[in-house]
Design a protein around this motif. Structure first.
Motif, PDB file in Angstrom:
ATOM      1  N   ALA A   1       0.771  -1.242   0.000  1.00  0.00           N
ATOM      2  CA  ALA A   1       0.000   0.000   0.000  1.00  0.00           C
ATOM      3  C   ALA A   1       0.799   1.288   0.000  1.00  0.00           C
ATOM      4  O   ALA A   1       0.240   2.341  -0.314  1.00  0.00           O
TER       5      ALA A   1
ATOM      6  N   LYS B   1       0.620   4.464  -2.690  1.00  0.00           N
ATOM      7  CA  LYS B   1      -0.500   4.254  -3.605  1.00  0.00           C
ATOM      8  C   LYS B   1      -1.696   5.137  -3.286  1.00  0.00           C
ATOM      9  O   LYS B   1      -2.734   5.046  -3.948  1.00  0.00           O
TER      10      LYS B   1
ATOM     11  N   THR C   1      -4.964   7.061  -1.552  1.00  0.00           N
ATOM     12  CA  THR C   1      -6.271   6.586  -1.109  1.00  0.00           C
ATOM     13  C   THR C   1      -6.910   5.771  -2.225  1.00  0.00           C
ATOM     14  O   THR C   1      -7.134   6.284  -3.324  1.00  0.00           O
ATOM     15  N   ARG C   2      -7.175   4.507  -1.945  1.00  0.00           N
ATOM     16  CA  ARG C   2      -7.719   3.605  -2.959  1.00  0.00           C
ATOM     17  C   ARG C   2      -9.183   3.283  -2.658  1.00  0.00           C
ATOM     18  O   ARG C   2      -9.552   3.017  -1.508  1.00  0.00           O
ATOM     19  N   VAL C   3      -9.991   3.310  -3.714  1.00  0.00           N
ATOM     20  CA  VAL C   3     -11.426   3.049  -3.597  1.00  0.00           C
ATOM     21  C   VAL C   3     -11.761   1.789  -4.380  1.00  0.00           C
ATOM     22  O   VAL C   3     -11.462   1.690  -5.567  1.00  0.00           O
ATOM     23  N   GLU C   4     -12.379   0.806  -3.708  1.00  0.00           N
ATOM     24  CA  GLU C   4     -12.799  -0.435  -4.358  1.00  0.00           C
ATOM     25  C   GLU C   4     -14.314  -0.559  -4.253  1.00  0.00           C
ATOM     26  O   GLU C   4     -14.874  -0.477  -3.150  1.00  0.00           O
TER      27      GLU C   4
ATOM     28  N   ILE D   1     -12.393   1.616   1.227  1.00  0.00           N
ATOM     29  CA  ILE D   1     -11.375   2.649   1.034  1.00  0.00           C
ATOM     30  C   ILE D   1     -10.181   2.294   1.903  1.00  0.00           C
ATOM     31  O   ILE D   1     -10.330   2.004   3.096  1.00  0.00           O
ATOM     32  N   THR D   2      -8.972   2.297   1.309  1.00  0.00           N
ATOM     33  CA  THR D   2      -7.768   1.968   2.060  1.00  0.00           C
ATOM     34  C   THR D   2      -6.710   3.048   1.859  1.00  0.00           C
ATOM     35  O   THR D   2      -6.599   3.645   0.801  1.00  0.00           O
ATOM     36  N   ARG D   3      -5.943   3.261   2.906  1.00  0.00           N
ATOM     37  CA  ARG D   3      -4.829   4.224   2.861  1.00  0.00           C
ATOM     38  C   ARG D   3      -3.795   3.831   3.902  1.00  0.00           C
ATOM     39  O   ARG D   3      -4.130   3.652   5.085  1.00  0.00           O
TER      40      ARG D   3
ATOM     41  N   THR E   1      -8.553   1.184   6.867  1.00  0.00           N
ATOM     42  CA  THR E   1      -9.559   0.629   5.970  1.00  0.00           C
ATOM     43  C   THR E   1     -10.932   1.108   6.428  1.00  0.00           C
ATOM     44  O   THR E   1     -11.282   0.964   7.598  1.00  0.00           O
TER      45      THR E   1
ATOM     46  N   ALA F   1     -13.036  10.880  -2.403  1.00  0.00           N
ATOM     47  CA  ALA F   1     -11.737  10.227  -2.283  1.00  0.00           C
ATOM     48  C   ALA F   1     -10.594  11.230  -2.348  1.00  0.00           C
ATOM     49  O   ALA F   1      -9.607  11.115  -1.611  1.00  0.00           O
TER      50      ALA F   1
ATOM     51  N   GLU G   1      -7.810  11.940   0.541  1.00  0.00           N
ATOM     52  CA  GLU G   1      -6.372  11.879   0.310  1.00  0.00           C
ATOM     53  C   GLU G   1      -5.682  13.148   0.815  1.00  0.00           C
ATOM     54  O   GLU G   1      -4.614  13.087   1.441  1.00  0.00           O
TER      55      GLU G   1
END
Length: 328
Positions: free
Chosen positions: A166, A169, A171-174, A183-185, A288, A308, A312
């Protein structure tokens, strides 16, 4: 996504899950036989597990429970009947009560985990053996197929070094389905401090500001189940925008690991369920947030607001203003 196939066979009374991983057999074995790692993926999103006991020996037991965002619990037990490290193990898998006693009306099943090498890494074949077609149908009706698929989809993050998975990368949105978003960071700081940064008003005001040009005008925080929180923001100077804020109630609090809250924009009835989980490894914390929306339209509308990007900006500020300051 690691799951390549899930098959139910009413003739042989089995449910078989096959998954491929870009990791060696020994690493996958370790993930399935270490309680702290199992807790990160054994259970679909929103139902993380807690292992109260893990006695990895023939005749030993693993006792665990999964907790929903609203606090419901589902408990299970494994009795280890064979172990062949690192190629696999077998258990008797049972639904149990809080004391570990089998639940009436729920089937127990023999479950095998087999790990084998592949050119790309490893393959797991997980087979559950049922005593009757009715037992197989009951477990499938309870959502075992999709639940297993979603649970195993979390394993890639466990098998990799957390920073490798991670770091850098953002802030990731799935989109998990029509109503669930994950959302993961990764943030560079210890979990205890990241938890406080999410729940201490003095720290919240330093970083949870969204894009530049906004300020937080109100911050009421709590970690007490049943109590309400409230945050408000306003544009500064020439920044365009209208005052807005969010409020909700705490449904579950497990410091410094997990917090579940409702969330609604002030003045509007539409409500989401926000499930915050924190996991620390090597001095970094994976944040998460699993968000449950009432419907797909609401999900798409809120994501289209630039949520998002705002998150971030806030996470960057968290690392810069709170975590870095704590290290200096």
């Amino acid at each position: 996504m690691p799951v390549t196939d899930i098959t139910t066979d009413p003739q042989s009374l089995t449910m078989t899950l096959t998954a491929e991983f870009a990791a060696p057999v020994e690493r996958v074995w370790n993930a399935f036989t270490t309680a702290s790692q199992l807790e990160r993926f054994w259970g679909p999103p929103g139902w993380p597990s807690t292992f109260r006991e893990f006695d990895l020996r023939v005749g030993g037991r693993a006792q665990y429970f999964m907790t929903s965002p609203r606090g419901e619990k589902s408990s299970g037990s494994w009795e280890f009947i064979s172990i062949d490290e690192p190629r696999g193990f077998e258990v008797i898998d049972s639904f149990v009560d809080d004391e570990g006693n089998p639940l009436d009306g729920f089937p127990a099943m023999r479950m095998s985990f087999n790990f084998e090498e592949t050119e790309a890494g490893s393959r797991m074949v997980n087979t559950s053996y049922f005593d009757s077609a009715e037992a197989l149908e009951q477990v499938v009706a309870m959502g075992a197929v999709e639940g297993s698929r979603m649970a195993m989809a979390q394993l890639d993050a466990v098998l990799q070094d957390l920073r490798e998975y991670a770091e850098g990368k953002g802030t990731r949105v799935e989109l998990l389905d029509d109503t669930h978003v994950r959302i993961t960071r990764l943030v560079n700081g210890p979990r205890e401090l990241v938890w406080r940064a999410h729940h201490d008003p003095e720290l919240i005001r330093q970083w949870m500001l969204g894009p530049d040009g906004w300020e937080m005008t109100e911050c009421v925080a709590t970690t007490t189940v049943g109590e309400s929180y409230r945050n408000s923001w306003a544009p500064v100077g020439d920044t365009e925008g209208e005052l807005f804020g969010f409020e909700g109630e705490v449904l579950l609090s497990d410091p410094p690991r997990r917090a579940v809250t409702t969330e609604r924009m002030q003045g509007l009835p539409t409500e989401t369920l926000n499930d915050l989980n924190l996991y620390e490894e090597d001095g970094a914390t994976l944040v998460t947030v699993l968000i449950e929306y009432p419907d797909k339209d609401t999900r798409d509308m809120i994501l289209a607001t630039g949520m998002a990007d705002g998150m971030e900006s806030s996470f960057q500020r968290l690392e810069r203003e709170v975590l870095s300051a704590a290290r200096s």
